[in-house]
Design a protein around this motif. Structure first.
Motif, PDB file in Angstrom:
ATOM      1  N   HIS A 355      -4.272  -5.409   3.498  1.00  0.00           N
ATOM      2  CA  HIS A 355      -4.462  -4.874   2.183  1.00  0.00           C
ATOM      3  C   HIS A 355      -5.106  -3.210   2.412  1.00  0.00           C
ATOM      4  O   HIS A 355      -5.018  -2.470   1.448  1.00  0.00           O
ATOM      5  CB  HIS A 355      -5.415  -5.741   1.333  1.00  0.00           C
ATOM      6  CG  HIS A 355      -6.885  -5.489   1.519  1.00  0.00           C
ATOM      7  ND1 HIS A 355      -7.449  -6.331   2.762  1.00  0.00           N
ATOM      8  CD2 HIS A 355      -7.903  -4.862   1.072  1.00  0.00           C
ATOM      9  CE1 HIS A 355      -8.752  -6.001   2.588  1.00  0.00           C
ATOM     10  NE2 HIS A 355      -8.987  -5.128   1.660  1.00  0.00           N
ATOM     11  N   LEU A 356      -5.632  -2.920   3.325  1.00  0.00           N
ATOM     12  CA  LEU A 356      -6.274  -1.705   3.793  1.00  0.00           C
ATOM     13  C   LEU A 356      -5.221  -0.524   3.965  1.00  0.00           C
ATOM     14  O   LEU A 356      -5.431   0.601   4.028  1.00  0.00           O
ATOM     15  CB  LEU A 356      -7.005  -1.659   4.888  1.00  0.00           C
ATOM     16  CG  LEU A 356      -8.401  -2.609   4.644  1.00  0.00           C
ATOM     17  CD1 LEU A 356      -9.217  -2.385   6.106  1.00  0.00           C
ATOM     18  CD2 LEU A 356      -9.257  -1.834   3.450  1.00  0.00           C
ATOM     19  N   ILE A 357      -3.967  -1.173   4.128  1.00  0.00           N
ATOM     20  CA  ILE A 357      -2.614  -0.215   4.338  1.00  0.00           C
ATOM     21  C   ILE A 357      -2.019   0.203   3.045  1.00  0.00           C
ATOM     22  O   ILE A 357      -1.488  -0.505   2.279  1.00  0.00           O
ATOM     23  CB  ILE A 357      -1.511  -0.618   5.299  1.00  0.00           C
ATOM     24  CG1 ILE A 357      -2.560  -1.126   6.813  1.00  0.00           C
ATOM     25  CG2 ILE A 357      -0.622   0.332   5.507  1.00  0.00           C
ATOM     26  CD1 ILE A 357      -2.895   0.098   7.397  1.00  0.00           C
ATOM     27  N   PHE A 358      -2.147   1.475   2.788  1.00  0.00           N
ATOM     28  CA  PHE A 358      -0.975   1.913   1.175  1.00  0.00           C
ATOM     29  C   PHE A 358      -0.105   2.765   2.124  1.00  0.00           C
ATOM     30  O   PHE A 358       0.007   3.531   2.918  1.00  0.00           O
ATOM     31  CB  PHE A 358      -2.022   3.216   0.959  1.00  0.00           C
ATOM     32  CG  PHE A 358      -2.908   2.631  -0.270  1.00  0.00           C
ATOM     33  CD1 PHE A 358      -3.676   1.305  -0.042  1.00  0.00           C
ATOM     34  CD2 PHE A 358      -3.246   3.257  -1.380  1.00  0.00           C
ATOM     35  CE1 PHE A 358      -4.669   1.003  -1.022  1.00  0.00           C
ATOM     36  CE2 PHE A 358      -4.212   3.015  -2.302  1.00  0.00           C
ATOM     37  CZ  PHE A 358      -4.874   1.757  -2.020  1.00  0.00           C
ATOM     38  N   TRP A 359       1.062   1.671   1.874  1.00  0.00           N
ATOM     39  CA  TRP A 359       2.470   2.254   2.520  1.00  0.00           C
ATOM     40  C   TRP A 359       3.193   3.066   1.628  1.00  0.00           C
ATOM     41  O   TRP A 359       3.772   2.885   0.790  1.00  0.00           O
ATOM     42  CB  TRP A 359       3.279   0.938   2.870  1.00  0.00           C
ATOM     43  CG  TRP A 359       4.653   1.185   3.740  1.00  0.00           C
ATOM     44  CD1 TRP A 359       5.598   1.782   3.143  1.00  0.00           C
ATOM     45  CD2 TRP A 359       4.558   1.408   5.025  1.00  0.00           C
ATOM     46  NE1 TRP A 359       6.594   1.911   4.201  1.00  0.00           N
ATOM     47  CE2 TRP A 359       5.933   1.680   5.155  1.00  0.00           C
ATOM     48  CE3 TRP A 359       3.634   1.457   5.995  1.00  0.00           C
ATOM     49  CZ2 TRP A 359       6.250   2.003   6.602  1.00  0.00           C
ATOM     50  CZ3 TRP A 359       3.976   1.704   7.303  1.00  0.00           C
ATOM     51  CH2 TRP A 359       5.484   1.967   7.713  1.00  0.00           C
ATOM     52  N   LEU A 360       3.240   4.217   1.951  1.00  0.00           N
ATOM     53  CA  LEU A 360       3.757   5.286   1.121  1.00  0.00           C
ATOM     54  C   LEU A 360       5.498   5.605   1.620  1.00  0.00           C
ATOM     55  O   LEU A 360       6.198   5.858   0.770  1.00  0.00           O
ATOM     56  CB  LEU A 360       3.125   6.659   1.355  1.00  0.00           C
ATOM     57  CG  LEU A 360       3.753   7.851   0.404  1.00  0.00           C
ATOM     58  CD1 LEU A 360       3.635   7.474  -0.824  1.00  0.00           C
ATOM     59  CD2 LEU A 360       2.729   9.193   0.968  1.00  0.00           C
ATOM     60  N   PRO A 361       5.796   5.450   3.085  1.00  0.00           N
ATOM     61  CA  PRO A 361       7.057   5.714   3.161  1.00  0.00           C
ATOM     62  C   PRO A 361       8.250   5.121   2.577  1.00  0.00           C
ATOM     63  O   PRO A 361       8.183   4.122   2.530  1.00  0.00           O
ATOM     64  CB  PRO A 361       7.204   5.727   4.701  1.00  0.00           C
ATOM     65  CG  PRO A 361       5.832   5.917   5.097  1.00  0.00           C
ATOM     66  CD  PRO A 361       5.007   5.296   4.126  1.00  0.00           C
ATOM     67  N   GLN A 376      -0.129  -2.623   0.965  1.00  0.00           N
ATOM     68  CA  GLN A 376      -0.080  -2.260  -0.700  1.00  0.00           C
ATOM     69  C   GLN A 376       1.241  -1.140  -0.914  1.00  0.00           C
ATOM     70  O   GLN A 376       1.006  -0.070  -0.277  1.00  0.00           O
ATOM     71  CB  GLN A 376      -1.313  -1.662  -1.233  1.00  0.00           C
ATOM     72  CG  GLN A 376      -2.249  -2.562  -1.174  1.00  0.00           C
ATOM     73  CD  GLN A 376      -3.591  -2.273  -1.924  1.00  0.00           C
ATOM     74  OE1 GLN A 376      -3.389  -2.097  -3.059  1.00  0.00           O
ATOM     75  NE2 GLN A 376      -4.771  -2.143  -1.274  1.00  0.00           N
ATOM     76  N   GLN A 377       2.040  -1.297  -1.359  1.00  0.00           N
ATOM     77  CA  GLN A 377       3.427  -0.457  -1.524  1.00  0.00           C
ATOM     78  C   GLN A 377       3.232   0.704  -2.586  1.00  0.00           C
ATOM     79  O   GLN A 377       2.474   0.607  -3.541  1.00  0.00           O
ATOM     80  CB  GLN A 377       4.472  -1.187  -2.052  1.00  0.00           C
ATOM     81  CG  GLN A 377       5.044  -2.127  -0.995  1.00  0.00           C
ATOM     82  CD  GLN A 377       5.474  -1.603   0.508  1.00  0.00           C
ATOM     83  OE1 GLN A 377       6.063  -0.619   0.334  1.00  0.00           O
ATOM     84  NE2 GLN A 377       5.098  -2.130   1.551  1.00  0.00           N
ATOM     85  N   VAL A 378       3.288   1.869  -2.179  1.00  0.00           N
ATOM     86  CA  VAL A 378       2.978   3.108  -2.996  1.00  0.00           C
ATOM     87  C   VAL A 378       4.300   3.897  -3.132  1.00  0.00           C
ATOM     88  O   VAL A 378       4.986   4.078  -2.129  1.00  0.00           O
ATOM     89  CB  VAL A 378       1.981   3.999  -2.171  1.00  0.00           C
ATOM     90  CG1 VAL A 378       1.460   5.145  -2.865  1.00  0.00           C
ATOM     91  CG2 VAL A 378       0.568   3.089  -1.848  1.00  0.00           C
ATOM     92  N   GLY A 379       4.373   4.322  -4.339  1.00  0.00           N
ATOM     93  CA  GLY A 379       5.588   5.216  -4.726  1.00  0.00           C
ATOM     94  C   GLY A 379       4.970   6.534  -4.972  1.00  0.00           C
ATOM     95  O   GLY A 379       3.889   7.123  -4.835  1.00  0.00           O
ATOM     96  N   ARG A 380       6.000   7.272  -5.408  1.00  0.00           N
ATOM     97  CA  ARG A 380       5.770   8.626  -5.587  1.00  0.00           C
ATOM     98  C   ARG A 380       6.121   8.940  -6.906  1.00  0.00           C
ATOM     99  O   ARG A 380       5.930   8.177  -7.767  1.00  0.00           O
ATOM    100  CB  ARG A 380       6.557   9.909  -4.838  1.00  0.00           C
ATOM    101  CG  ARG A 380       6.391   9.724  -3.185  1.00  0.00           C
ATOM    102  CD  ARG A 380       7.344  10.764  -2.378  1.00  0.00           C
ATOM    103  NE  ARG A 380       7.074  10.486  -0.959  1.00  0.00           N
ATOM    104  CZ  ARG A 380       6.069  10.925  -0.092  1.00  0.00           C
ATOM    105  NH1 ARG A 380       5.215  11.540  -0.696  1.00  0.00           N
ATOM    106  NH2 ARG A 380       6.022  10.898   1.082  1.00  0.00           N
TER     107      ARG A 380
END
Length: 486
Positions: A355-361, A376-380
């Motif tokens: 949960h400490l990883i904010f996955w942006l790619p 944690q999936q991160v969008g733009r």
């Protein structure tokens, strides 16, 4: 998370960071202002001469000069708009914070301007009365004097009407001001948390362990970086596509100064110095950086390029979030099509809490969801439909894009928002008042000292100040007009 690395070369990154474009823009704007003022003065003078019935006998050099100044002013303004596009957006965005204060300032300026306006207005009225009085004695010049009276009245309208219209507009303009920092105290959200942009780049060389450790010391809740893959498949931390700006590659191997950093093996990359550049005055990434202690100077001088694993170990130890950009390696790179899977493997092997990883790619996101469901999936800045389709509840966006493309919709959908790059206290205050959850910043030390949004006021307090200033200015302007009238 700043711009995609492909969008910002190493040299341009330095220029933008140090603010050189900003200062050149100020110089350019000053030149435009002087030239425009000169041209406007000539045009007004010419108009008044024609108004009085005089003919303009301009020398050919005067005509050429006026034309040349006009062309230069327009050209410089076009150049400024082209290279200062972001600054204009920032200027417009700043009105969300400063509009109430600009309103009060403009009211004050109108009180000051009322002195020359009222003086000139009364002088014109006195001249008109004198002309009317003299008409009774010189009937044969009545037609001519009537024409003069009309011109005097027209001048009074030109002087007085715009002043009154602007003043009345300023009196009611607060009705249309909706500043996020005008709200009740109980509606103010919690203070945004911080992601250290490449660590703490004002007190340590960016993307080095020193920088990340200093970010942790300054209270960052997360760490931001950029990941590249070496030719022998080792993920390492580096922002630029080449090594020129932040290493000593030009000393070690001058012929490879501008080569892509992914083209080197880790054995070679690990030998480069990644901190000496930070201590050179001409390479300082920010103006007004505090001087480091001798111990910190020595520490910075010995920094190396870290691996991704080093950052993950620090984040796991300190329980900090990690967010990163992951550009694709160049063609013919061994990991060209599998770089995402390599990075996921390295992260999972590090045993960091998922949960400490904010996955942006965005590339190969389905694989990431399958292999690392805890990330944690991160969008733009995508539409709500696109975010919902990908089941993304967190976005990482440029603050200018967000505020100009509908912050309200994302807040209504309960989307967690991280803004980059937020360095100024007023911008951080705007984010705080807008209930932004976190910001990526270069200056954690400064922003962490802010315990309440700057320029914050309650609606009742602003209304009180608004009505008070309007009333005082109306009394003062009336008194000034009365003084000149008498």
């Amino acid at each position: 998370m700043d711009m995609e690395p492909a969008q910002m070369g190493s040299i341009r990154a330095v220029y933008l960071t140090t603010g050189i474009w900003f200062y050149w823009s100020i110089v350019l704007l000053s030149i435009i202002g002087i030239l425009t003022a000169y041209t406007s003065l000539l045009l007004v003078l010419g108009f008044l001469l024609v108004w009085e019935g005089n003919k303009l006998y301009l020398h050919w050099c005067h005509k050429i000069l006026i034309l040349l100044v006009t062309v230069v002013s327009v050209t410089l303004l076009w150049i400024l708009c082209k290279f200062w596009k972001d600054k204009w957006l920032i200027l417009g965005l700043s009105l969300k914070i400063f509009a109430p204060y600009w309103h009060l300032t403009c009211i004050t300026l109108m009180v000051i301007f009322s002195w020359p306006v009222s003086y000139y207005f009364v002088q014109l009225e006195g001249e008109a009365r004198y002309r009317r009085y003299m008409m009774s004695y010189y009937n044969r010049e009545k037609h001519k004097r009537c024409h003069i009276l009309k011109r005097l009245k027209a001048l009074q309208m030109v002087v007085g009407l715009p002043f009154i219209v602007v003043l009345l507009f300023l009196y009611v303009v607060p009705v249309g001001i909706h500043s996020p920092c005008i709200q009740d105290k109980e509606d103010l959200g919690p203070k945004p948390t911080f992601f250290g942009h490449r660590g703490a780049p004002m007190v340590g060389p960016e993307n080095t362990m020193m920088s990340f450790e200093r970010a942790v010391e300054q209270g960052a809740s997360g760490l931001e970086s950029d990941i590249h893959i070496s030719f022998d498949s080792v993920p390492f931390l580096m922002h630029d596509h080449d090594l020129k700006r932040t290493t000593d590659i030009h000393e070690v191997m001058p012929s490879a100064t501008f080569n892509r950093c992914e083209g080197f093996t880790w054995d070679f990359l690990s030998t480069l110095n990644a901190g000496k550049w930070f201590l050179k005055p001409q390479d300082k990434p920010f103006y007004r950086m505090k001087s480091l202690s001798e111990a910190d100077n020595e520490r910075a001088r010995n920094q190396k390029i870290p691996q991704l694993r080093n950052l993950l170990d620090l984040a796991q130890k300190e329980k900090k979030f990690v967010i990163f950009d992951l550009p694709a390696p160049p063609p013919k790179h061994p990991q060209r099509n599998t770089y995402v899977r390599l990075v996921v493997s390295v992260i999972l092997d590090s045993k960091i809490e998922p949960h400490l990883i904010f996955w942006l790619p965005s590339f190969d996101r389905d694989y990431v969801k399958l292999m690392a469901p805890g990330f944690q999936q991160v969008g733009r800045l995508e539409t709500l439909d696109e975010l919902s389709k990908e089941n993304i509840r967190i976005i990482n966006v440029d603050y200018k894009e967000l505020f100009y493309n509908g912050l309200r919709d994302y807040k209504a959908a309960n989307i967690t928002i991280n803004l980059y790059i937020v360095n100024k206290p007023w911008l951080f205050s705007l984010a705080w008042c807008s209930r932004i959850h976190s910001v990526t910043t270069d200056n954690i030390e400064l922003l962490s000292q802010i315990d309440h949004p700057h320029f914050f006021m309650t609606p009742r307090y602003y209304m009180f100040i608004w009505l008070l200033i309007d009333a005082i200015s109306a009394v003062l302007i009336s008194a000034i007009f009365s003084f000149h009238w008498c």
